[in-house]
Design a protein around this motif. Sequence first.
Motif, short mmCIF file in Angstrom:
data_model
loop_
_atom_site.label_atom_id
_atom_site.label_comp_id
_atom_site.label_asym_id
_atom_site.label_seq_id
_atom_site.Cartn_x
_atom_site.Cartn_y
_atom_site.Cartn_z
N GLY A 138 0.81 -1.22 0.00
CA GLY A 138 0.00 0.00 0.00
C GLY A 138 0.84 1.26 0.00
N ASP A 139 0.15 2.38 -0.14
CA ASP A 139 0.85 3.67 -0.16
C ASP A 139 1.44 3.98 1.21
OD1 ASP A 139 0.23 4.07 -2.76
OD2 ASP A 139 -1.49 5.37 -2.39
N VAL A 140 2.57 4.66 1.19
CA VAL A 140 3.22 5.14 2.40
C VAL A 140 3.15 6.66 2.39
CG1 VAL A 140 5.44 5.37 3.58
CG2 VAL A 140 4.74 3.16 2.65
N ASP A 141 2.64 7.23 3.47
CA ASP A 141 2.51 8.69 3.54
C ASP A 141 3.82 9.36 3.92
OD1 ASP A 141 -0.43 9.09 3.11
OD2 ASP A 141 -0.50 7.71 4.80
N VAL A 142 4.59 8.70 4.77
CA VAL A 142 5.84 9.30 5.24
C VAL A 142 6.77 8.19 5.70
CG1 VAL A 142 5.02 9.63 7.61
CG2 VAL A 142 6.83 11.10 6.73
N VAL A 143 8.07 8.41 5.51
CA VAL A 143 9.09 7.47 5.97
C VAL A 143 9.82 8.10 7.15
CG1 VAL A 143 11.25 6.31 5.36
CG2 VAL A 143 9.37 6.39 3.71
N ARG B 191 7.69 11.75 1.19
CA ARG B 191 8.02 12.59 2.35
C ARG B 191 8.74 11.76 3.41
NH1 ARG B 191 3.35 14.63 0.22
NH2 ARG B 191 3.24 16.90 0.06
N TYR B 192 9.62 12.40 4.15
CA TYR B 192 10.37 11.68 5.18
C TYR B 192 10.75 12.62 6.31
CZ TYR B 192 14.29 13.79 2.63
OH TYR B 192 15.15 14.68 2.01
N VAL B 193 11.03 12.03 7.45
CA VAL B 193 11.41 12.79 8.64
C VAL B 193 12.88 13.17 8.57
CG1 VAL B 193 11.76 12.60 11.14
CG2 VAL B 193 9.67 11.67 10.09
N GLY B 194 13.17 14.41 8.95
CA GLY B 194 14.56 14.81 9.13
C GLY B 194 15.16 15.58 7.98
N ALA B 195 16.48 15.76 8.08
CA ALA B 195 17.23 16.59 7.16
C ALA B 195 17.25 16.03 5.75
CB ALA B 195 18.67 16.76 7.67
N GLY B 196 17.45 16.93 4.79
CA GLY B 196 17.53 16.56 3.40
C GLY B 196 18.90 16.02 3.01
N VAL B 197 19.11 15.90 1.71
CA VAL B 197 20.32 15.26 1.19
C VAL B 197 21.58 16.02 1.59
CG1 VAL B 197 21.53 14.55 -0.91
CG2 VAL B 197 19.05 14.29 -0.76
N LEU B 198 21.64 17.31 1.31
CA LEU B 198 22.87 18.07 1.56
C LEU B 198 23.18 18.16 3.05
CD1 LEU B 198 25.22 19.75 0.50
CD2 LEU B 198 23.74 21.77 0.66
N ALA B 199 22.20 18.53 3.85
CA ALA B 199 22.44 18.67 5.29
C ALA B 199 22.87 17.34 5.90
CB ALA B 199 21.18 19.18 5.99
N SER B 200 22.25 16.25 5.44
CA SER B 200 22.62 14.93 5.96
C SER B 200 24.05 14.58 5.58
CB SER B 200 21.66 13.87 5.41
OG SER B 200 20.34 14.11 5.83
N GLU C 141 13.76 11.36 -2.11
CA GLU C 141 13.50 12.58 -2.89
C GLU C 141 13.17 12.22 -4.34
OE1 GLU C 141 13.24 15.67 -2.06
OE2 GLU C 141 14.23 15.91 -0.12
N MET C 142 13.93 11.30 -4.92
CA MET C 142 13.68 10.90 -6.30
C MET C 142 12.33 10.23 -6.45
SD MET C 142 17.40 9.57 -7.64
CE MET C 142 16.77 9.34 -9.30
N LEU D 288 5.03 15.31 7.17
CA LEU D 288 3.81 15.29 6.37
C LEU D 288 3.45 16.66 5.80
CD1 LEU D 288 1.60 13.00 8.65
CD2 LEU D 288 2.31 12.46 6.30
N ALA D 289 3.84 17.71 6.52
CA ALA D 289 3.45 19.06 6.11
C ALA D 289 4.36 19.66 5.05
CB ALA D 289 3.45 19.98 7.33
N ARG D 290 5.55 19.13 4.90
CA ARG D 290 6.47 19.77 3.96
C ARG D 290 6.32 19.21 2.56
NH1 ARG D 290 12.23 17.44 6.27
NH2 ARG D 290 12.59 15.83 4.73
N ASP D 291 6.68 20.04 1.59
CA ASP D 291 6.57 19.63 0.20
C ASP D 291 7.69 18.67 -0.18
OD1 ASP D 291 4.38 21.27 -0.24
OD2 ASP D 291 5.63 22.99 -0.80
N THR D 292 7.42 17.85 -1.20
CA THR D 292 8.48 17.06 -1.80
C THR D 292 9.18 17.93 -2.85
OG1 THR D 292 6.95 16.18 -3.44
CG2 THR D 292 7.26 14.89 -1.43
N GLY D 293 10.37 17.54 -3.22
CA GLY D 293 11.11 18.32 -4.22
C GLY D 293 11.93 19.43 -3.57
#
Length: 373
Positions: free
Chosen positions: A105-110, A134-143, A129-130, A366-371
Motif C-alpha cells: 500500500g501507499d506510504v505517507d511518510v518514511v 516525504r520523510y522525517v529529518g534533514a535533506g540530502v545536503l544537510a545529511s 526525494e527521487m 507530512l506538512a512539507r513539500d516534496t522536491g
Amino acid sequence: MNSPSRKRRVAVVFGGRSSEHAVSCITAGSVLAAIDREQYEVVPIGIATDGRWVLESGDPERLRIRGRDQLPSVDGDRATIALAPEASSTGLVVTEPAQPPRTLGDVDVVFPLLHGPWGEDGTIQGMLEMAGVRYVGAGVLASAVSMDKAHMKVALAAAGLPVLPSVTVTAAEWQRDAAGCRARAAGLGYPQFVKPARGGSSLGISKVHDAAELDQAVEEAFRYDPKVLVETAAVDAREIECGVLQALDGTPETSVPAEIRISGDHEFYDFAAKYLPEEHTELDVPADLPDDVVTRLRELSVRAFEAVGCEGLARVDFFLLPGGDLVVNEINTMPGFTPTSMYPRMWAASGVDYPALVDRLIRLALARDTGLR
C-alpha cells in the motif's frame, strides 16, 4: 488518492549497512513503542547488513539491547520488500519465497532511523526525494555535510561558528606518505582524538596521548572509514549537548542543554559508555550552567542547524572549555532515540515527552513539500 478517514501510514526504516546497525535497531524499538497507533499505521522496515530490505517485526521488545554481546539486528530471513517501480507511486511491494508479490500500500511518510553511512548521510534521503516520498529529518545536503565531520567543520567555520583544529587523512594519503600525515597530525599537539570522518556512536575513536600512539589509532579508524579526522582534544572540557526541533511553522526551537559526565575506566564518551546500561555515565538533564552560557548554547545550536540547512531535528554537541569558550563538536541530523539517548531526554525536560516528540516529527514531515525546498 488517500482516503481522509484512513490512518496515515508511516514506514519506520531501521538497521542498515553501517557499523551502527545495532544502535539503529535499538532506536527503532523505542520509536515503535512510542508511536501513536490510533493515529498512524506503522510499517516496520528493516535493512539487513547485506543491504536487503525486509518487512520486520513491529515488536519493540525484539529490538531491545540485552547486554554487551546481545545487540539487536534486522532479521534478514524475513520477506523482502522494495519501492514500487512506478516513479509516481509511494507504494511498497512485498516478495515472499514461493509467493506472488503483493502490494503493501501507499506510504505517507518514511521515518528513517538509520545511523551512519548508507542512511544518515543523504543516501536514503536522495532515494526518497527521487521517489517523491516525504520523510522525517534533514535533506540530502544537510545529511551528507553533517555526516562527514571534515566537511561539517568547513561549513560551520564558514558560518562563523567555533570548531576545534583538525586535519583529515585518507587511506590513500596514509599509504602514499604516512610520514607527512604524521607530521600534519603532530602540528595539532597532544592529546588528540582520531576518529572515522563519517562514523558515529564513538565506534573507531581513539584518544592519542603522544606520537607513539598515532599509527594504531589511525589504523583502528580506517577499519570503519577510509577517511579519518585527527582533531585537537578539548582538554578538561565539559561535554554539553542541545536539541533543536522545528515548530510546525518551521521555526527552530531549542531544548534545555544537558551534560555528559563519564567515570570509571572511560577516558571519553565511547560506545560502551553511551549504550550499555551498566557503564558509568551520568547524564545531567538539564546541565548545571550559568544562564548566559545556556543562552549562548541555544543561539549557537540554532546557527549550526541553519548553517548546514537542517530540517526537522538535530542534536548539536559542544565542548565548554575551562576558560568559558564554547566550541561545536558536531551536529547530528538523526540523533539516537534509545532509552538512554540525550535527545529525547532533553526534550522531555523541556516539556515535549517522547510520544509528542515522535508525533511532532511525523507531522513536520507530512506538512512539507516534496522536491526542492
